[in-house]
Design an enzyme around this catalytic site. Sequence first.
Site, short mmCIF file in Angstrom:
data_model
loop_
_atom_site.label_atom_id
_atom_site.label_comp_id
_atom_site.label_asym_id
_atom_site.label_seq_id
_atom_site.Cartn_x
_atom_site.Cartn_y
_atom_site.Cartn_z
N LEU A 8 0.81 -1.23 0.00
CA LEU A 8 0.00 0.00 0.00
C LEU A 8 0.84 1.27 0.00
CD1 LEU A 8 -2.69 -1.01 2.66
CD2 LEU A 8 -3.06 -0.69 0.21
N GLY A 9 1.97 1.21 0.64
CA GLY A 9 2.80 2.42 0.70
C GLY A 9 3.94 2.26 1.69
N ASP A 25 1.40 15.69 14.50
CA ASP A 25 1.62 15.49 13.07
C ASP A 25 0.32 15.54 12.28
OD1 ASP A 25 3.30 15.34 10.95
OD2 ASP A 25 3.62 13.17 11.06
N1 LIG Z 1 -4.36 1.74 7.37
C1 LIG Z 1 -4.01 2.03 6.15
N2 LIG Z 1 -4.86 1.82 5.12
C2 LIG Z 1 -4.50 2.12 3.85
N3 LIG Z 1 -3.31 2.62 3.51
C3 LIG Z 1 -2.42 2.85 4.50
C4 LIG Z 1 -2.72 2.57 5.85
N4 LIG Z 1 -1.66 2.91 6.59
C5 LIG Z 1 -0.76 3.38 5.76
N5 LIG Z 1 -1.20 3.35 4.49
C6 LIG Z 1 -0.46 3.76 3.30
O1 LIG Z 1 0.87 3.42 3.49
C7 LIG Z 1 1.70 4.59 3.41
C8 LIG Z 1 2.79 4.47 4.46
O2 LIG Z 1 2.20 4.58 5.72
P1 LIG Z 1 3.07 4.75 7.03
O3 LIG Z 1 2.13 4.97 8.15
O4 LIG Z 1 4.06 3.66 7.13
O5 LIG Z 1 3.96 5.94 6.72
P2 LIG Z 1 3.66 7.44 6.69
O6 LIG Z 1 2.18 7.63 6.76
O7 LIG Z 1 4.39 8.03 5.56
O8 LIG Z 1 4.22 7.92 8.06
P3 LIG Z 1 5.66 7.93 8.65
O9 LIG Z 1 6.61 8.07 7.53
O10 LIG Z 1 5.61 9.11 9.48
O11 LIG Z 1 5.80 6.70 9.44
C9 LIG Z 1 0.78 5.75 3.64
O12 LIG Z 1 1.21 6.87 2.97
C10 LIG Z 1 -0.54 5.25 3.10
O13 LIG Z 1 -0.59 5.50 1.72
#
Ligand SMILES: Nc1ncnc2c1ncn2[C@@H]1O[C@H](COP(=O)(O)OP(=O)(O)OP(=O)(O)O)[C@@H](O)[C@H]1O
Length: 470
Positions: A92-93, A212
């Site tokens: 997803l990311g 944040d």
């Molecule tokens: N619960 C979720 N449902 C759908 N997509 C999600 C979910 N959590 C995260 N993602 C996707 O995965 C990506 C990475 O999420 P993650 O929380 O690891 O990193 P982030 O949001 O960039 O925060 P950070 O870098 O501060 O840890 C997000 O940008 C989002 O697109």
Amino acid sequence: MDVESLFPSESDLDLSFTSCASNTSTDRTFTSSSARSSLTLSFNESRGLSSSSGVHRPHRKSDPHWTAIHAATNLSPDGTIHLNHLKLLRHLGSGNLGRVFLCRLKDYDDSATFALKVIDREALTNKKLSHVMMESQVLSVVDHPFLPTLYAHLEVSHYTCLLIDYCPGGDLHSLLRKQPGNRFRVDAVRFFASEVLVGLEYLHALGVVYRDLKPENILIREDGHVMLSDFDLCFTADVVPTLFKRFSSKVGPTKKNWLSCLEAVFRRRKEISDEEMTAFVAEPTAAYSRCCVGTHEYLAPELVNGNGHGNGVDWWAFGIFLYELLYGRTPFKGATKEATLRNIASSRPFGFPESDVAAEENGVAEVKDLIARLLVKDPRRRLGCAWGAADIKRHPFFDGIKWPLIRTYSPPDVPGLMRKKSHVSHVRGGGSSFSLSRRKSLGKRWSWRGIGNFIKGKGSDSKLNKKISM
Ligand SMILES: Nc1ncnc2c1ncn2[C@@H]1O[C@H](COP(=O)(O)OP(=O)(O)OP(=O)(O)O)[C@@H](O)[C@H]1O
């Protein structure tokens, strides 16, 4: 297909994950270390970093996610969820700490899907490890419709895996970019802002300062409601929930002509005499941290100045958030990040756009007034800092909102917003027809080994608005 071939044993999994840490740049968020322990509404006291399996949650017992989790744990020899219970469906990311995958429980094809955040602890610095701990701590205590549910916390070798709600609607920043003029109408701003406010209020009641808030961290559930995400920069503080009695008048937009002003004064006098208000306030007013963390455009002046900050940083960020939803950009953004920080730190007040695209919409004066009261550089004078969300909820911008019923409001009709019927009907229907049709469209499925290769071979594709770490 042989399911086992897709799911090697957990030891295979350990080998396959070699580099989970993303090398995303950290150019939009700062970091902190000075979490304060909780005293009254205990944050650290009663809850630890262990799996959520022992916690009595959630209030929605018939939720298909929990039904599936309970069924899986019942069949598990040791009564807990393991990685080999999960089938990964797609990536997803990626974020600062790890990668997130869409998954579902292996033996429950018609059950709900989950998001699995996989963090390779070995690839992280001590500072980032403290962020992982903070994120898991926060996830392990929250139980709220606008916050993620932690279904399982798995520690496998040097990987920390957090199983949480999957939000198929993407994030609010992407949704904002799909709108005409890259902005939401005032009614949509009100909807998203109300839900975020309630989520923040809940976090603050637990003694958690979020630090944040930004549209990228607001994910959209399948029913169009929000889910705050990303708790790695939070810090915690004491909260003493208190019932206050005070005289109060409603705050509202400033009237320009003197007659209206006079009217307002009389009305205000009447309100003051009428409105002796009792308010329940659970706000971490004593919260204090000196570490500069957050996202440039969302940093409060006291954060930028580095003289220490508290709960007020979230209310400042809430003002920036409202502004960005309304105008599609943040108010202090400069040509460079340094310029942005200088704009925030300067004593010059912010301004609204001269040609106001929202000018004709109902409620625009109110939302602008609310923004102006939140973006007050001195935190002692900023709305929310003393009384928390209770004060902000009373602002005329939110007039008419029945806060206890907030979850039942329909999401706005805006381009690109997913609005599947609420979870209530989803629960009653067992979710099977929805899940079936959705499964068909999920495309390629990932094996643990495949994901290991993916992690080794590919860079990250993380979000637009990056955090800065200092
Ligand atoms: N619960 C979720 N449902 C759908 N997509 C999600 C979910 N959590 C995260 N993602 C996707 O995965 C990506 C990475 O999420 P993650 O929380 O690891 O990193 P982030 O949001 O960039 O925060 P950070 O870098 O501060 O840890 C997000 O940008 C989002 O697109």
